[in-house]
Design an enzyme around this catalytic site. Sequence first.
Site, PDB file in Angstrom:
ATOM      1  N   GLY A   4       0.822  -1.199   0.000  1.00  0.00           N
ATOM      2  CA  GLY A   4       0.000   0.000   0.000  1.00  0.00           C
ATOM      3  C   GLY A   4       0.856   1.249   0.000  1.00  0.00           C
ATOM      4  N   HIS A  10      -2.344   7.397   7.238  1.00  0.00           N
ATOM      5  CA  HIS A  10      -1.389   8.298   6.579  1.00  0.00           C
ATOM      6  C   HIS A  10      -2.056   9.602   6.156  1.00  0.00           C
ATOM      7  CE1 HIS A  10       2.463   6.293   6.281  1.00  0.00           C
ATOM      8  NE2 HIS A  10       1.955   5.200   5.772  1.00  0.00           N
ATOM      9  N   HIS A  13      -4.089   1.293   7.820  1.00  0.00           N
ATOM     10  CA  HIS A  13      -2.741   1.867   7.765  1.00  0.00           C
ATOM     11  C   HIS A  13      -2.678   3.052   6.792  1.00  0.00           C
ATOM     12  CE1 HIS A  13       1.818   1.273   7.769  1.00  0.00           C
ATOM     13  NE2 HIS A  13       1.629   2.099   6.758  1.00  0.00           N
ATOM     14  N   GLN A  23       3.068  10.002   1.278  1.00  0.00           N
ATOM     15  CA  GLN A  23       4.361   9.307   1.298  1.00  0.00           C
ATOM     16  C   GLN A  23       5.227   9.670   0.095  1.00  0.00           C
ATOM     17  OE1 GLN A  23       2.439   5.239   2.082  1.00  0.00           O
ATOM     18  NE2 GLN A  23       4.383   5.046   3.148  1.00  0.00           N
ATOM     19  N   CYS A  49       6.158  -0.285   7.118  1.00  0.00           N
ATOM     20  CA  CYS A  49       5.766   0.906   6.362  1.00  0.00           C
ATOM     21  C   CYS A  49       6.929   1.328   5.481  1.00  0.00           C
ATOM     22  CB  CYS A  49       5.398   2.033   7.328  1.00  0.00           C
ATOM     23  SG  CYS A  49       4.949   3.573   6.513  1.00  0.00           S
ATOM     24  N   LEU A  50       6.624   1.641   4.222  1.00  0.00           N
ATOM     25  CA  LEU A  50       7.679   2.057   3.298  1.00  0.00           C
ATOM     26  C   LEU A  50       8.353   3.350   3.763  1.00  0.00           C
ATOM     27  CD1 LEU A  50       5.870   1.286  -0.083  1.00  0.00           C
ATOM     28  CD2 LEU A  50       7.727  -0.028   0.964  1.00  0.00           C
TER      29      LEU A  50
HETATM   30 ZN   LIG Z   1       2.844   3.378   5.709  1.00  0.00          ZN
END
Ligand SMILES: [Zn+2]
Length: 163
Positions: free
Chosen positions: A46, A134, A130, A51, A88-89
Amino acid sequence: MALRKILTVEEPGLHKVSRPVTKFDKKLHELLDDMAQTLVDANGVGLAAPQVGILRRVVIIDTGEELVELINPEIVETSGEQDGMEGCLSVPGEYWLVKRPNYAKARAQDRHGEWFELEGEGLIARCICHECDHLDGHIYTEIAYRKLTDEEIEAMHSGLEEA
Ligand SMILES: [Zn+2]
């Protein structure tokens, strides 16, 4: 399509509330296409627009079956509980244990502005929660209760390689 840089947790933008999308135009479609490419490249499940530095309410989720684009998503129903590992990226190299609802249903718009619903259990529910967090400037480590140790991560990776 182009890869976008994934920002990490130090970036102030990741802690801000994203604004709703009002124009379902070429610029939005470019963002969605770039996010899809970026997600595949990062091997993630995701990605939320903040991000990649865009403070708009845009999320993509790909848990393996198909990529779903959610514009202006709202979680309308949750139930149950799951307790498990999350990553998480924007928090590279870390995995934490987090409790989430086991079921979640979101209402969102597609890239043309049409409303639809996405629901699921397990990983999909975890992902919906999640990514929507964000959009409100929240990182999952804020609600996580324990960080996995290097040994635990090591064991997990070798387990995956065997599969
Ligand atoms: Zn994340």
